[in-house]
Design an enzyme around this catalytic site. Structure first.
Site, mmCIF file in Angstrom:
data_model
loop_
_atom_site.group_PDB
_atom_site.id
_atom_site.type_symbol
_atom_site.label_atom_id
_atom_site.label_comp_id
_atom_site.label_asym_id
_atom_site.label_seq_id
_atom_site.Cartn_x
_atom_site.Cartn_y
_atom_site.Cartn_z
ATOM 1 N N ARG A 165 0.852 -1.197 0.000
ATOM 2 C CA ARG A 165 0.000 0.000 0.000
ATOM 3 C C ARG A 165 0.882 1.239 0.000
ATOM 4 N NH1 ARG A 165 -2.388 -4.002 -0.273
ATOM 5 N NH2 ARG A 165 -4.411 -4.604 0.609
ATOM 6 N N TYR A 264 -11.613 -6.801 -5.319
ATOM 7 C CA TYR A 264 -11.780 -5.724 -4.334
ATOM 8 C C TYR A 264 -10.697 -4.685 -4.583
ATOM 9 C CZ TYR A 264 -7.998 -7.870 -1.516
ATOM 10 O OH TYR A 264 -6.805 -8.386 -1.074
ATOM 11 N N GLU A 286 -1.978 -15.434 -6.567
ATOM 12 C CA GLU A 286 -2.379 -16.015 -5.286
ATOM 13 C C GLU A 286 -2.362 -17.533 -5.478
ATOM 14 O OE1 GLU A 286 -3.083 -14.282 -2.598
ATOM 15 O OE2 GLU A 286 -3.455 -12.240 -3.307
#
Length: 466
Positions: A165, A264, A286
């Site tokens: 982030r 998301y 993932e």
């Protein structure tokens, strides 16, 4: 050779699972971590019970480790990983090079292992990541972007900052303050700009899906957010998913792939930054539904992902657009911009070789343009076929009709001429042949006059008698 590459990728897989966040560290744990809202024109991120989420995320780490140790399994520590990488580099020094791109907050080196037939040397080959791979790509392996977080059993680094982030974000301007950037993030950004990676992928756990850009949206809503190369990213993600043991059979994600923002939205991630600022096609992979899988499951995870990894890397050689850009004047490489018609995203050719490598989805026609300030642009059309790369070389002419070159023989003027090379075929402008013939005639006449003068100067003159 295949066994050697396999063991290398196994080490990387072990390290990635153990270290949590890596080059594009896991998208971000629980979806409940982040709520995106709009306030005027700016996005606001609201973090919920960060400490409690961190505890739930790593809450089973200790129990899993105890069980694994009892069975003889364990994750590598930072020091064990470093020793393993150095050992590999020592045994396979001819095709590998170990180097560090920086240090973490606590001073742990961010090690990278490069695999290539000429490690450490810049070549006109795509950088990404079998002999096909070793001889045709430069594969750089970064086991961990966050060694401190792994050692501390937490998602954030030593400053408790989530590194996925922490990158600048096109939709979230608050992330653009360089003074707040973490050292690990800075190291990745500098490294990406320096190496000009063609593509990249990051591995982490928590789901079973291949994720592609965009990760965020302009309004913060959960919806499909298409980047300019959406079709190419879907193609790359499908390569990984369809060669995986069961990723493509997912009931949650159609075909085992997903657009990040539709899954998301997140902001400050490495994936979008790599594509926008690094010209690098980045996927977030993932590879395990379990966030921290037991160590004993790692061999099985490797078998499920091995072929996907190899096929994704090989796709850089077996598909896409590759070529060079040079100047018609003296043939020097040009760092030109490569533009694909209808796609609002460009890649740059390298300064040293003028080489470019552009990922594209196969099965269609593309218009390709090479341009550089001070030179006339050149365009051509290509048909990109399945399982077959296309090669296009551009030779650009200076925008000025005349180029002045000072040399030891005086001042020469070179008329403008055009050349282009498409898939090995070279087309010459007629004026080039005219100039060449003219120069040959001029030089021949000059040499003839010199030769005649020298011959006559050696003939003795007859004396005159009075």
């Amino acid at each position: 050779m295949e066994a050697m590459v396999t063991s290398l990728l196994l080490i990387v897989l072990l390290a990635n699972l153990a270290f949590g966040p890596k080059p594009a560290a896991a998208r971000g744990g629980d979806r409940s971590l982040l709520t995106s809202t709009l306030s005027g024109s700016n996005l606001k991120r609201v973090w919920h019970t960060k400490a409690s989420v961190g505890q739930s995320l790593f809450g089973n780490v200790t129990s899993n480790r105890k069980k694994d140790l009892e069975l003889g399994y364990h994750y590598m520590s930072n020091s064990e990983l470093e020793r393993a990488m150095k050992k590999f580099g020592s045994k396979c020094g001819k095709i590998s090079k170990l180097y560090s791109i920086g240090k973490s907050v606590r001073g742990i080196p961010l090690w990278v292992l490069e695999i290539s037939d000429k490690p450490g040397q810049e070549e006109p080959e795509p950088a990404f990541k079998a002999t096909l791979i070793v001889e045709n790509v430069h594969l750089h392996l970064l086991p961990s972007m966050n060694p401190d977080g792994y050692a501390l059993s937490q998602r954030g680094n030593a400053n408790k900052i989530d590194l996925n982030r922490d990158f600048p974000d096109q939709f979230f301007s608050q992330n653009n303050d360089e003074n707040l950037r973490q050292p690990e993030t800075k190291a990745i950004m500098n490294w990406t700009k320096d190496k000009r990676f063609t593509a990249s992928a990051s591995l982490h756990g928590g789901a079973l899906v291949a994720n592609y850009p965009w990760d965020g949206t302009s309004d913060g809503r959960e919806k499909y957010s298409k980047c300019p190369d959406d079709e190419t990213f879907r193609y790359m993600a499908a390569i990984y998913s369809h060669h995986h043991y069961n990723m493509s059979k997912s009931n949650e994600f159609s075909g085992g792939i997903t657009n990040g923002a539709q899954w998301y939205p997140l902001y400050g991630g490495m994936q979008d930054w790599n594509y926008i600022h690094g010209g690098c096609f980045d996927l977030t992979l993932e590879i395990s539904d379990t966030k921290w899988p037991p160590a004993k499951e790692i061999p099985l995870l490797w078998e499920h992902n091995r072929m996907s990894m190899l096929q994704l890397v090989a796709s850089l050689v077996k598909s896409g657009l590759h070529g060079k850009v040079i100047s018609s004047y003296l043939g020097q490489p040009l760092p030109a911009t490569i533009q694909i018609g209808g796609i609002n995203h460009t890649v740059k050719a390298g300064h040293l070789f003028g080489d470019f490598h552009r990922m594209l989805s196969p099965g269609r026609n593309y218009e390709v343009t090479a341009s550089l300030s001070g030179y006339s642009s050149r365009s051509t059309h290509i048909l990109l076929q399945n399982e077959k790369a296309s090669y296009v070389d551009f030779i650009l002419d200076p925008a000025d009709q005349k180029v002045i070159s000072k040399s030891g023989w005086g001042i020469f003027f070179q008329r403008k001429y055009l050349r282009s090379s498409v898939d090995g075929e070279i087309l010459f402008h007629p004026s080039e042949l005219t100039i060449l013939l003219f120069l040959i005639i001029v030089v021949s006449v000059f040499l003839y006059v010199i030769l005649r003068w020298r011959v006559r100067s050696k003939i003795p003159r007859q004396r005159q008698r009075w």
